[in-house]
Write a protein that holds these residues in place. Structure first.
Motif, mmCIF file in Angstrom:
data_model
loop_
_atom_site.group_PDB
_atom_site.id
_atom_site.type_symbol
_atom_site.label_atom_id
_atom_site.label_comp_id
_atom_site.label_asym_id
_atom_site.label_seq_id
_atom_site.Cartn_x
_atom_site.Cartn_y
_atom_site.Cartn_z
ATOM 1 N N GLY A 163 59.899 93.746 90.583
ATOM 2 C CA GLY A 163 60.333 92.752 91.560
ATOM 3 C C GLY A 163 59.214 92.131 92.367
ATOM 4 O O GLY A 163 59.474 91.387 93.315
ATOM 5 N N SER A 164 57.975 92.405 91.980
ATOM 6 C CA SER A 164 56.826 91.830 92.691
ATOM 7 C C SER A 164 56.300 90.624 91.922
ATOM 8 O O SER A 164 56.911 90.139 90.974
ATOM 9 N N SER A 165 55.125 90.135 92.329
ATOM 10 C CA SER A 165 54.465 89.030 91.629
ATOM 11 C C SER A 165 53.376 89.523 90.688
ATOM 12 O O SER A 165 52.599 88.719 90.179
ATOM 13 N N GLY A 166 53.322 90.841 90.463
ATOM 14 C CA GLY A 166 52.313 91.403 89.593
ATOM 15 C C GLY A 166 51.301 92.214 90.376
ATOM 16 O O GLY A 166 51.426 92.402 91.588
ATOM 17 N N ASP A 193 45.439 92.688 92.012
ATOM 18 C CA ASP A 193 44.210 92.105 91.460
ATOM 19 C C ASP A 193 44.459 90.711 90.896
ATOM 20 O O ASP A 193 43.537 89.893 90.832
ATOM 21 N N ALA A 194 45.704 90.442 90.487
ATOM 22 C CA ALA A 194 46.025 89.101 89.998
ATOM 23 C C ALA A 194 45.995 88.088 91.144
ATOM 24 O O ALA A 194 45.643 86.922 90.947
ATOM 25 N N LEU A 195 46.390 88.552 92.340
ATOM 26 C CA LEU A 195 46.295 87.682 93.513
ATOM 27 C C LEU A 195 44.831 87.420 93.845
ATOM 28 O O LEU A 195 44.435 86.293 94.164
ATOM 29 N N ALA A 196 44.006 88.463 93.758
ATOM 30 C CA ALA A 196 42.585 88.308 94.062
ATOM 31 C C ALA A 196 41.898 87.383 93.068
ATOM 32 O O ALA A 196 40.927 86.692 93.411
ATOM 33 N N LEU A 197 42.387 87.362 91.839
ATOM 34 C CA LEU A 197 41.798 86.509 90.798
ATOM 35 C C LEU A 197 41.720 85.055 91.226
ATOM 36 O O LEU A 197 40.737 84.360 90.964
ATOM 37 N N HIS A 203 42.620 84.090 94.621
ATOM 38 C CA HIS A 203 42.255 84.010 96.045
ATOM 39 C C HIS A 203 40.749 83.906 96.240
ATOM 40 O O HIS A 203 40.276 83.234 97.157
ATOM 41 N N ARG A 204 39.983 84.558 95.381
ATOM 42 C CA ARG A 204 38.528 84.519 95.552
ATOM 43 C C ARG A 204 37.964 83.117 95.320
ATOM 44 O O ARG A 204 36.832 82.830 95.714
ATOM 45 N N ASP A 205 38.753 82.254 94.687
ATOM 46 C CA ASP A 205 38.347 80.861 94.495
ATOM 47 C C ASP A 205 38.873 79.958 95.605
ATOM 48 O O ASP A 205 38.767 78.728 95.518
ATOM 49 N N GLY A 206 39.492 80.582 96.638
ATOM 50 C CA GLY A 206 40.034 79.784 97.727
ATOM 51 C C GLY A 206 41.347 79.112 97.380
ATOM 52 O O GLY A 206 41.742 78.127 98.018
ATOM 53 N N ARG A 207 42.053 79.652 96.391
ATOM 54 C CA ARG A 207 43.332 79.072 95.966
ATOM 55 C C ARG A 207 44.404 80.156 96.033
ATOM 56 O O ARG A 207 44.119 81.334 96.197
ATOM 57 N N ARG A 208 45.656 79.756 95.850
ATOM 58 C CA ARG A 208 46.769 80.690 95.913
ATOM 59 C C ARG A 208 47.734 80.411 94.758
ATOM 60 O O ARG A 208 47.950 79.257 94.389
ATOM 61 N N TRP A 209 48.290 81.490 94.223
ATOM 62 C CA TRP A 209 49.370 81.324 93.242
ATOM 63 C C TRP A 209 50.569 80.675 93.919
ATOM 64 O O TRP A 209 50.868 80.959 95.090
ATOM 65 N N ARG A 210 51.258 79.861 93.190
ATOM 66 C CA ARG A 210 52.539 79.360 93.688
ATOM 67 C C ARG A 210 53.562 80.490 93.651
ATOM 68 O O ARG A 210 53.510 81.373 92.787
ATOM 69 N N GLU A 211 54.454 80.473 94.600
ATOM 70 C CA GLU A 211 55.470 81.528 94.673
ATOM 71 C C GLU A 211 56.366 81.484 93.435
ATOM 72 O O GLU A 211 56.786 80.410 92.990
ATOM 73 N N ILE A 212 56.631 82.663 92.872
ATOM 74 C CA ILE A 212 57.560 82.754 91.751
ATOM 75 C C ILE A 212 58.977 82.676 92.304
ATOM 76 O O ILE A 212 59.427 83.567 93.015
ATOM 77 N N ARG A 213 59.665 81.612 91.984
ATOM 78 C CA ARG A 213 61.024 81.448 92.493
ATOM 79 C C ARG A 213 61.898 80.846 91.425
ATOM 80 O O ARG A 213 61.433 80.068 90.584
#
Length: 484
Positions: free
Chosen positions: A461-464, A467-471, A473-483
């Motif tokens: 039930g998470s977004s993964g 470390d996938a978020l850090a992948l 985020h370290r570029d100054g970007r964010r994943w779009r919310e899974i909805r």
């Protein structure tokens, strides 16, 4: 709005593995919907073929039960179903012996398009191709349809292509990927190449990055035995995700025909930079809320098979130099959702000052559920008090924009099977395309095997994995919310 239906030429379609799960869930219901839509004239024959001893009457009962269970179109009255079932017959045969092949030959008619659907494991592809050749059941106008997996690595894919090529030309081989049959995936090409608004901006000068997400809320279910030999990289990334990347990144083809479109897709795969370990994350779901962990479902307490992959890919050509493609796919995530999001760069200068906030245009192509297209634009927030900016979506849901009849558009299998009959290979993978995809994918899988590391665990039930978020985020970007 009602889609225009063009009837196809009369055909004989043989479904090898005609009693299997794919035939029951997808192929037979898809054919029935095309029959109801009027695309089949009534002079077609659908022949189920499998090892099970079964009469034609029994097979029609099997098909009736499958259609009743998996077709949700109430517009098809009982008389339509009876008419469709009259076109079905059954032949018991063995792919590895001569049993039943004479009977299949007798059931096929002369002067009709012949299509052979290999709805079986790839281990039987060679046997079926050889028997069709020996019994002279396929001619130069015949087509074969093969389902994934198209091998499990480059060597096996080459061997499989060579096996099929012994008796069939490439123009006769239809490697089916149901993602390419989705209405919205095809609309991606229409958006890009049919609108002056987007194509001039579809490059690294204006696009900051692109996100491709295919998220599933379910686990492996009954596919555990297959999935544990495959994993998310082989099951999703190497084929479905790669195809979405190709359609998003490819150059405009000279014309919309199979050879031109597939040439441009192949160029994208060959332009991909090799993947490095710091740009890829793999994970495996844990159990929660009464739902088992992956390792419990496959009964392998030490399984290192990944159920989640996220990566940052780069297409090394002039159009996309410096623009990253972030791709992720996984099971047991927070929602079922598939989308391609094109995130455009900021305006080069904001006249509204720092208080206006950070705003970007994002074009989102939703593949599932609720197929549609959304363009995020920035406007002034209504009311007094100065220039306050907000983002609002220009949203075109197919169901809303095209009316209630949009639900009657053919699904992926309907469209692709009819394309086989028409001889249109545009939405099917070519042999060199498959091999190029494996050539890029194999080193990734080999590096995992050499490292021997376990995939990162992530909560159901998470977004993964984090470390996938850090992948990104370290570029100054964010994943779009899974909805959903």
């Amino acid at each position: 709005m009602v889609s225009r239906v063009i009837p196809v030429e009369p055909f004989d379609l043989v479904i090898f593995g005609g009693t299997g799960d794919l035939a029951r869930r997808k192929i037979l219901p898809a054919l029935f919907r095309r029959f109801c839509a009027g695309q089949m004239r009534g002079d077609e024959r659908v022949i189920g073929a499998a090892r099970a001893e079964m009469s034609t009457k029994d097979y029609r009962a099997f098909a009736r039960a499958a259609i009743t269970e998996f077709d949700d179109n109430d517009a098809c009255a009982a008389e339509h179903l009876d008419g469709f079932l009259r076109q079905l017959s059954y032949v018991a045969l063995d792919a590895r012996s001569d049993a039943g092949w004479a009977e299949l030959g007798a059931a096929l008619r002369k002067g009709r398009i012949r299509a052979f659907y290999f709805s079986v494991g790839p281990g039987l592809f060679g046997d079926l191709a050889e028997r069709l050749y020996q019994w002279k059941l396929a001619d130069a106008q015949s087509r074969i349809v093969v389902e994934k997996p198209f091998g499990r690595d480059l060597d096996s894919a080459r061997a499989l292509n060579a096996t099929l090529a012994q008796h069939f030309d490439e123009a006769q081989i239809y490697r089916i990927d149901h993602y390419l049959g989705k209405e919205t995936v095809q609309n991606l090409m229409a958006i890009r190449f049919g609108n002056t608004l987007f194509e001039p901006l579809w490059n690294s000068q204006y696009v900051d990055h692109i996100q491709i997400t295919v998220a599933e809320s379910v686990g492996v279910g009954t596919r555990g035995e297959y999935y544990d030999r495959s994993g998310a990289m082989r099951d999703m990334m190497q084929n479905h995700m790669m195809q979405l990347l190709c359609l998003t990144a490819m150059e405009p083809p000279a014309k919309f025909d199979p050879a031109a479109v597939r040439d441009e897709k192949l160029k994208v795969i060959r332009a991909l930079d090799p993947m490095t370990p710091e740009n890829i994350v793999r994970g495996q779901y844990e159990g929660a809320d009464g739902r088992p962990a992956y390792r419990d479902q496959v009964e392998a307490p030490d399984s290192r098979t990944e159920t989640f992959v996220a990566l940052k890919a780069r297409v090394g050509n002039w159009r996309w130099a410096g623009t990253p493609f972030y791709m992720r796919t996984g099971k047991r995530l927070k929602a079922r959702a598939s989308e391609i999001a094109v995130v455009f760069k900021d305006a080069p200068h904001s006249i509204f000052g720092a208080d206006a906030g950070h705003h970007r245009n994002i074009l989102t192509i939703r593949l599932q559920p609720n197929e549609g297209i959304e363009l995020g634009v920035t406007i002034k927030e209504p009311g007094p008090g100065g220039m306050r900016l907000i983002d609002v979506p220009l949203d075109m849901s197919f169901a809303e924009a095209l009316g209630p009849d949009s639900d009657d558009f053919p699904d992926a299998y309907e469209r692709l099977i009819m394309d086989v009959i028409r001889g249109d290979q545009t939405l099917f993978m070519r042999g060199d395309e498959v091999e190029a995809a494996w050539e890029w994918t194999d080193p990734i899988i080999e590096s995992w095997q050499e490292a021997g590391d376990d995939p990162l665990l992530y909560a159901t039930g998470s977004s993964g994995p984090d470390d996938a978020l850090a992948l990104i985020h370290r570029d100054g970007r964010r994943w779009r919310e899974i909805r959903p």
